[in-house]
Design an enzyme around this catalytic site. Sequence first.
Site, PDB file in Angstrom:
ATOM      1  N   ASP A 167      -3.695 -10.512  -8.110  1.00  0.00           N
ATOM      2  CA  ASP A 167      -2.544  -9.632  -7.892  1.00  0.00           C
ATOM      3  C   ASP A 167      -1.520 -10.300  -6.971  1.00  0.00           C
ATOM      4  O   ASP A 167      -1.042  -9.695  -6.008  1.00  0.00           O
ATOM      5  CB  ASP A 167      -3.000  -8.298  -7.303  1.00  0.00           C
ATOM      6  CG  ASP A 167      -1.994  -7.175  -7.549  1.00  0.00           C
ATOM      7  OD1 ASP A 167      -1.105  -7.358  -8.416  1.00  0.00           O
ATOM      8  OD2 ASP A 167      -2.088  -6.123  -6.895  1.00  0.00           O
ATOM      9  N   VAL A 175      -2.514   3.026   4.071  1.00  0.00           N
ATOM     10  CA  VAL A 175      -2.636   2.086   5.181  1.00  0.00           C
ATOM     11  C   VAL A 175      -1.985   2.706   6.410  1.00  0.00           C
ATOM     12  O   VAL A 175      -0.844   3.184   6.347  1.00  0.00           O
ATOM     13  CB  VAL A 175      -1.983   0.729   4.848  1.00  0.00           C
ATOM     14  CG1 VAL A 175      -2.158  -0.244   6.011  1.00  0.00           C
ATOM     15  CG2 VAL A 175      -2.593   0.142   3.580  1.00  0.00           C
ATOM     16  N   ILE A 196       1.766   3.526   7.338  1.00  0.00           N
ATOM     17  CA  ILE A 196       2.727   2.433   7.176  1.00  0.00           C
ATOM     18  C   ILE A 196       2.759   1.903   5.754  1.00  0.00           C
ATOM     19  O   ILE A 196       3.561   1.020   5.441  1.00  0.00           O
ATOM     20  CB  ILE A 196       2.416   1.267   8.139  1.00  0.00           C
ATOM     21  CG1 ILE A 196       0.994   0.746   7.938  1.00  0.00           C
ATOM     22  CG2 ILE A 196       2.630   1.689   9.585  1.00  0.00           C
ATOM     23  CD1 ILE A 196       0.641  -0.452   8.803  1.00  0.00           C
ATOM     24  N   ARG A 251       1.019   2.546   1.344  1.00  0.00           N
ATOM     25  CA  ARG A 251       0.121   3.249   0.422  1.00  0.00           C
ATOM     26  C   ARG A 251      -0.179   2.333  -0.758  1.00  0.00           C
ATOM     27  O   ARG A 251       0.712   1.669  -1.274  1.00  0.00           O
ATOM     28  CB  ARG A 251       0.756   4.544  -0.064  1.00  0.00           C
ATOM     29  CG  ARG A 251      -0.148   5.393  -0.951  1.00  0.00           C
ATOM     30  CD  ARG A 251       0.479   6.747  -1.203  1.00  0.00           C
ATOM     31  NE  ARG A 251       0.618   7.504   0.029  1.00  0.00           N
ATOM     32  CZ  ARG A 251      -0.346   8.235   0.579  1.00  0.00           C
ATOM     33  NH1 ARG A 251      -1.534   8.287  -0.009  1.00  0.00           N
ATOM     34  NH2 ARG A 251      -0.146   8.904   1.693  1.00  0.00           N
TER      35      ARG A 251
END
Length: 399
Positions: A127, A23, A15, A17
């Site tokens: 982030d 992921v 689902i 990356r």
Amino acid sequence: MGEIFAGRYELVDPIGRGGVGAVWRAWDHRRTRYVAAKVLQQSDAHALLRFVREQAVRIDHPHVLAPSSWAADDDKVLFTMDLVRGGSLSHLVGEWGALPPGYVCRLLDQLLSGLQAVHDENIVHRDIKPANILLEATGTGRPHVRLSDFGISMRKGEPRLTEVNFVVGTPGYVAPEQMLGAEPDFPADLYATGLVGLYLLTGRQPDAQALFARYADHGQAGLPPAPEGVPEALWQVLGALLQPDPGVRFRTATGARKALAQAAELLPGPPPGDAPVIAVTDRLGPLPAGFGPDGPVNAAVTGPATESETGSFHLAPPRPSAAAAVPAVPHSTADAYLPTAAAPPSPATPAPSPATPSPAPAPSPAAGRRAGPPLAAAVPMLLLSLALITFGVWTLVTA
């Protein structure tokens, strides 16, 4: 059916990356629910240490998506999180464009609430960006934000994993002081939050360099004029978050949240009938064949997994074939733990004579010794354990 990881997590479909891993949507056989599993793709020491840091983040907050468990299998490791189905703020803006100011206030309020919980744990996220802010699939109801991806986060005072003059973060969402090599600190997260607010209000990524130049041209007199599409009341908050000097910004996410609540009260309501109805829908899509809402569709046939002494699971043994006259001798470590029945004597074979007994086989030196895990599984688990022990010792010494 999907690959079963560490005997517990059945990988269903990818689902997402990230920089160091993919992921997956996975089925947790122990807790009987779907989870998101981040599988580490690299096995070098640097990637493993970042993995240890990320999976060590344990923050229980409704607007934070932190790891909940981890596992190792052969040459791979993973950690799991709640499965969030509504996509990210990037998906939301990509579908709806610039969002209404009142809706943006709700999103930013929840983001600041989660960010304060992260900062309370002395962690700098580093982030903050739209792609890392996920949404529950709430439809047309109240949105629900989850701050995710702690892959490059760090606790204040921890040693860096990169050189001092190396900038870590996403271009366009890095605070000016970070570009100059300053130590990661909470105001840098708040600066990125201000950029996220501009993105939600305008529907496009802000030009951080042009924004910095506008502050420089304006001097010390205060905030430059609000960008197009940003209400003045909201700009008073976002402009303070985006100050180039970290000492002039809000010092805490809670302080910014209080100012945001006051600004939201000053926003004019949309004209009757003109208020857009924003819907956050399920973006994961249907489950692949072989899986249903309650897990693998053949779970009732294979039976539940049984837990072994090492904390992993052995699948239920297959039903013996009616045509098999003699069961096979186990050859693998897993088969050695399964019971085997004695083969019935063949009527065509005469019984041995009592006078000539068959000599007993010599005992094997390894008889009675249980086989250990395969080397491919033991090495990464040992490395991960050593990294966790090192991290814990460092925390105790520096506390």
